[in-house]
Design a protein around this motif. Structure first.
Motif, PDB file in Angstrom:
ATOM      1  N   LEU A 175       0.863  -1.166   0.000  1.00 31.88           N
ATOM      2  CA  LEU A 175       0.000   0.000   0.000  1.00 31.88           C
ATOM      3  C   LEU A 175       0.903   1.219   0.000  1.00 31.88           C
ATOM      4  O   LEU A 175       1.900   1.259   0.717  1.00 31.88           O
ATOM      5  N   GLU A 176       0.581   2.216  -0.810  1.00 29.86           N
ATOM      6  CA  GLU A 176       1.443   3.387  -0.847  1.00 29.86           C
ATOM      7  C   GLU A 176       0.636   4.656  -1.049  1.00 29.86           C
ATOM      8  O   GLU A 176      -0.455   4.646  -1.627  1.00 29.86           O
ATOM      9  N   THR A 177       1.189   5.744  -0.546  1.00 30.33           N
ATOM     10  CA  THR A 177       0.675   7.056  -0.904  1.00 30.33           C
ATOM     11  C   THR A 177       1.347   7.459  -2.198  1.00 30.33           C
ATOM     12  O   THR A 177       2.565   7.331  -2.336  1.00 30.33           O
ATOM     13  N   ASN A 178       0.574   7.886  -3.173  1.00 27.79           N
ATOM     14  CA  ASN A 178       1.193   8.401  -4.394  1.00 27.79           C
ATOM     15  C   ASN A 178       2.131   9.538  -4.030  1.00 27.79           C
ATOM     16  O   ASN A 178       1.898  10.247  -3.044  1.00 27.79           O
ATOM     17  N   PRO A 179       3.226   9.729  -4.792  1.00 25.21           N
ATOM     18  CA  PRO A 179       4.136  10.829  -4.469  1.00 25.21           C
ATOM     19  C   PRO A 179       3.364  12.140  -4.305  1.00 25.21           C
ATOM     20  O   PRO A 179       2.677  12.587  -5.217  1.00 25.21           O
ATOM     21  N   VAL A 180       3.458  12.720  -3.132  1.00 26.33           N
ATOM     22  CA  VAL A 180       2.637  13.858  -2.765  1.00 26.33           C
ATOM     23  C   VAL A 180       3.493  15.117  -2.638  1.00 26.33           C
ATOM     24  O   VAL A 180       4.463  15.143  -1.887  1.00 26.33           O
ATOM     25  N   LYS A 181       3.140  16.155  -3.389  1.00 29.27           N
ATOM     26  CA  LYS A 181       3.787  17.450  -3.223  1.00 29.27           C
ATOM     27  C   LYS A 181       3.416  18.039  -1.873  1.00 29.27           C
ATOM     28  O   LYS A 181       2.308  17.831  -1.372  1.00 29.27           O
ATOM     29  N   PHE A 182       4.332  18.764  -1.291  1.00 29.03           N
ATOM     30  CA  PHE A 182       4.063  19.355   0.018  1.00 29.03           C
ATOM     31  C   PHE A 182       2.806  20.223  -0.031  1.00 29.03           C
ATOM     32  O   PHE A 182       2.625  21.018  -0.946  1.00 29.03           O
ATOM     33  N   GLY A 183       1.942  20.041   0.950  1.00 29.36           N
ATOM     34  CA  GLY A 183       0.717  20.819   1.033  1.00 29.36           C
ATOM     35  C   GLY A 183      -0.471  20.155   0.389  1.00 29.36           C
ATOM     36  O   GLY A 183      -1.596  20.621   0.559  1.00 29.36           O
ATOM     37  N   ASN A 184      -0.252  19.050  -0.353  1.00 28.06           N
ATOM     38  CA  ASN A 184      -1.353  18.349  -0.999  1.00 28.06           C
ATOM     39  C   ASN A 184      -1.790  17.146  -0.165  1.00 28.06           C
ATOM     40  O   ASN A 184      -1.016  16.623   0.638  1.00 28.06           O
ATOM     41  N   LYS A 185      -2.998  16.680  -0.390  1.00 25.02           N
ATOM     42  CA  LYS A 185      -3.539  15.540   0.330  1.00 25.02           C
ATOM     43  C   LYS A 185      -3.090  14.253  -0.344  1.00 25.02           C
ATOM     44  O   LYS A 185      -3.155  14.115  -1.557  1.00 25.02           O
ATOM     45  N   GLU A 186      -2.643  13.285   0.477  1.00 25.92           N
ATOM     46  CA  GLU A 186      -2.176  12.026  -0.082  1.00 25.92           C
ATOM     47  C   GLU A 186      -3.346  11.089  -0.359  1.00 25.92           C
ATOM     48  O   GLU A 186      -4.404  11.196   0.247  1.00 25.92           O
ATOM     49  N   THR A 187      -3.132  10.142  -1.283  1.00 21.56           N
ATOM     50  CA  THR A 187      -4.112   9.119  -1.617  1.00 21.56           C
ATOM     51  C   THR A 187      -3.450   7.761  -1.474  1.00 21.56           C
ATOM     52  O   THR A 187      -2.378   7.525  -2.030  1.00 21.56           O
ATOM     53  N   LEU A 188      -4.072   6.853  -0.739  1.00 23.32           N
ATOM     54  CA  LEU A 188      -3.512   5.525  -0.518  1.00 23.32           C
ATOM     55  C   LEU A 188      -4.005   4.584  -1.605  1.00 23.32           C
ATOM     56  O   LEU A 188      -5.202   4.487  -1.865  1.00 23.32           O
ATOM     57  N   THR A 189      -3.082   3.899  -2.270  1.00 27.83           N
ATOM     58  CA  THR A 189      -3.423   3.001  -3.362  1.00 27.83           C
ATOM     59  C   THR A 189      -2.790   1.633  -3.140  1.00 27.83           C
ATOM     60  O   THR A 189      -1.837   1.484  -2.382  1.00 27.83           O
ATOM     61  N   VAL A 190      -3.316   0.632  -3.854  1.00 29.02           N
ATOM     62  CA  VAL A 190      -2.719  -0.705  -3.872  1.00 29.02           C
ATOM     63  C   VAL A 190      -1.677  -0.705  -4.977  1.00 29.02           C
ATOM     64  O   VAL A 190      -1.998  -0.750  -6.160  1.00 29.02           O
ATOM     65  N   ASP A 191      -0.428  -0.656  -4.573  1.00 28.07           N
ATOM     66  CA  ASP A 191       0.688  -0.553  -5.504  1.00 28.07           C
ATOM     67  C   ASP A 191       1.065  -1.916  -6.070  1.00 28.07           C
ATOM     68  O   ASP A 191       1.340  -2.064  -7.256  1.00 28.07           O
ATOM     69  N   VAL A 192       1.097  -2.926  -5.209  1.00 32.54           N
ATOM     70  CA  VAL A 192       1.442  -4.298  -5.571  1.00 32.54           C
ATOM     71  C   VAL A 192       0.548  -5.230  -4.771  1.00 32.54           C
ATOM     72  O   VAL A 192       0.305  -4.995  -3.583  1.00 32.54           O
ATOM     73  N   ALA A 193       0.049  -6.291  -5.393  1.00 35.19           N
ATOM     74  CA  ALA A 193      -0.711  -7.327  -4.693  1.00 35.19           C
ATOM     75  C   ALA A 193      -0.688  -8.576  -5.553  1.00 35.19           C
ATOM     76  O   ALA A 193      -1.369  -8.640  -6.585  1.00 35.19           O
ATOM     77  N   ASN A 194       0.118  -9.559  -5.190  1.00 30.43           N
ATOM     78  CA  ASN A 194       0.248 -10.732  -6.038  1.00 30.43           C
ATOM     79  C   ASN A 194       0.537 -11.989  -5.243  1.00 30.43           C
ATOM     80  O   ASN A 194       0.879 -11.939  -4.056  1.00 30.43           O
ATOM     81  N   VAL A 195       0.384 -13.125  -5.899  1.00 25.40           N
ATOM     82  CA  VAL A 195       0.689 -14.438  -5.338  1.00 25.40           C
ATOM     83  C   VAL A 195       1.664 -15.136  -6.282  1.00 25.40           C
ATOM     84  O   VAL A 195       1.499 -15.084  -7.509  1.00 25.40           O
ATOM     85  N   THR A 196       2.700 -15.772  -5.715  1.00 24.21           N
ATOM     86  CA  THR A 196       3.678 -16.510  -6.504  1.00 24.21           C
ATOM     87  C   THR A 196       3.646 -17.981  -6.105  1.00 24.21           C
ATOM     88  O   THR A 196       3.734 -18.316  -4.923  1.00 24.21           O
ATOM     89  N   MET A 197       3.510 -18.862  -7.109  1.00 29.00           N
ATOM     90  CA  MET A 197       3.480 -20.307  -6.898  1.00 29.00           C
ATOM     91  C   MET A 197       4.716 -20.913  -7.548  1.00 29.00           C
ATOM     92  O   MET A 197       5.015 -20.640  -8.715  1.00 29.00           O
TER      93      MET A 197
END
Length: 477
Positions: A175-197
């Protein structure tokens, strides 16, 4: 089980016990110069081993499973002081000796729930990354200002989760906040989500879910995160095969949208890697892309193409204390308008850092676990317009920043921060990294970026796009 064998195992768990004990010999048959003296002393002081009634340890004897279960039960009373690795060891031991633990005159009903909780916790790990960056630039066109104020700073926070379902199936998610410029509101996104077999259906591994586009060359064609697809790996003779098919997420579109650029948006690639010798590894690849791309994602005044496919050759060569990484890519465009239909791109990178088959800045050139180490890297890239489909490019917007809106109608607005570092450019890249403390890294980057093919642009005076510099602090945990 020999006593010396289980001592080696239990010694790994000594952090549970608080090992600051006096160096007083507990057993008459363990001399102070014996290799196991400290471990035995600590175990005895902790009350985990008692020896025999004659005051001897009896290290030459065979320990019974019952005796081992007693030791495990005692260790489990002090699990609150253990780290994750130590708890994992105790969890495996307690499972192995479960029957013996139940037969002891101890409160096994209180132990078993702790074992279950321990086993559950041992399958999940948490990590993260905190990043702070400072940008600066010197635009090469008249009438454009350098970055200023809070636009020169941003930050990103990643939360990383890892786990194993069994010995052959693992998962991870960011989970990550997109790169946020100072003073702006951050948004949390699913950056990676996977399964390896691993070792299923005749494959060495298969990964599915949200992941990087990492199955092609050394990164000129690639995307660090946010691509949904499947990757397979298979050893074929002396070659390592990787195949990928997926849909490229384009939350960083030039137009600011957060959806796919086109209906299909699919990328497929296959790669063969060969280790020639200890100093040389080569890879050859081919790709197909259904991503429609226009001037919004190319450094051109106007134009587009519907689809693309191409080949790639890459190598990593050790020369003395230096490592040379290179890549060449040839592309064929379908439905090309306003640009040549057979663009090409290449880059060459030289570094004295950690060897990796990924270009900088996708991969660090230092080992962040080794404080005080440092390294430098120099690269040059030359990329025709249209060489890469929209949303894919190792030298992405993360490596450079600038203002993009036109001030005097010159057309500079088409040459934006999302693409100017990775399309229709000739560019030098210089960087230096140093590990200030374990897992704490500082980086200094500088780029000189020029337009490669000015004939497909408009309104530019000369070829200079920008000179960009960057200072970055990162902490990994």
């Amino acid at each position: 089980m020999k006593k010396t064998v289980f001592l080696l195992i239990i010694a790994l768990v000594l952090g549970v016990l608080g090992t600051a004990f006096a160096a007083e010999a507990p057993f008459s048959d363990v001399p102070a110069n014996h290799w196991s003296y400290n471990a035995i002393t600590n175990l005895s002081k902790a009350g985990l081993i008692e020896g025999y009634s004659d005051g001897t340890f009896g290290g030459h004897k065979i320990v019974s499973r019952y005796e081992m279960a007693i030791i495990i039960a005692r260790i489990m009373t002090k699990l609150d002081k253990a780290d994750d690795d130590q708890k994992a060891i105790v969890g495996k031991l307690s499972k192995e000796f479960a029957n013996e633990l139940k037969s002891l005159n101890v409160n096994t009903s209180s132990i078993e729930p702790r074992v279950a909780a321990l086993e559950q916790k041992a399958h999940v790990w948490f990590g993260g990354e905190s990043r702070f960056r400072f940008f600066g630039d010197h635009p090469g066109q008249p009438g454009y200002k350098s970055l200023r104020g809070s636009d020169q700073y941003d930050f990103r926070q990643r939360f990383k989760f890892y786990g194993d379902i069994n010995e052959n199936i693992t998962w991870n998610a960011y989970l990550e906040t997109n790169p946020v410029k100072f003073g702006n509101k951050e948004t949390l996104t699913v950056d990676v989500a996977n399964v390896t077999m691993k070792n299923y259906w005749g494959l060495d591994s298969i990964r599915f879910g949200r992941s990087p586009v990492d199955a092609f060359g050394s990164g000129l064609f690639g995307k660090p995160t946010n691509s949904d697809g499947v990757m397979i790996k298979k050893k074929i003779g002396t070659a390592d095969f990787k195949g990928y098919v997926g849909n490229v997420k384009t939350g960083n579109n030039a137009d600011g949208s957060t959806t796919a650029i086109s209906t299909a948006n699919t990328v497929t690639s296959g790669e063969l890697g060969f280790k020639i010798d200890d100093s040389l590894t080569v890879k050859t690849s081919y790709y197909w892309s259904d991503i429609y791309t226009d001037q919004g994602a190319m450094n051109i005044a106007s134009g587009s193409f519907n689809q693309s496919n191409g080949y790639d050759l890459a190598f990593l060569k050790k020369t003395g204390k230096l490592f040379v990484l290179g890549e060449y890519m040839g592309t064929q465009l379908s439905g090309a308008k306003g640009i040549p239909s057979n663009p090409k791109g290449w880059y060459l990178q030289i570094s004295n850092g950690v060897p990796t088959f990924l270009l900088y800045p996708i991969a660090n050139i230092v080992d962040v676990k080794k404080p005080g180490t440092d390294a430098w890297v120099v690269s040059y890239r030359s990329i025709d317009p249209g060489t890469l489909p929209a949303g894919i490019g190792g030298f992405s917007m993360m490596t450079s920043q600038s203002y993009t809106s036109a001030i005097s109608g010159s057309g500079w607005g088409n040459y934006n921060i999302y693409t100017k570092a990775t399309d229709n450019v000739n560019a030098w890249y210089f960087a230096y990294q140093k590990v200030l403390a374990k897992n704490f890294l500082i980086s200094f980057d500088y780029q000189i970026i020029n337009i490669k093919n000015k004939a497909v642009t408009s309104g530019l005076i000369g070829n200079a796009l920008d000179k960009c510099y960057l200072m970055k602090l990162e902490y990994f945990y």
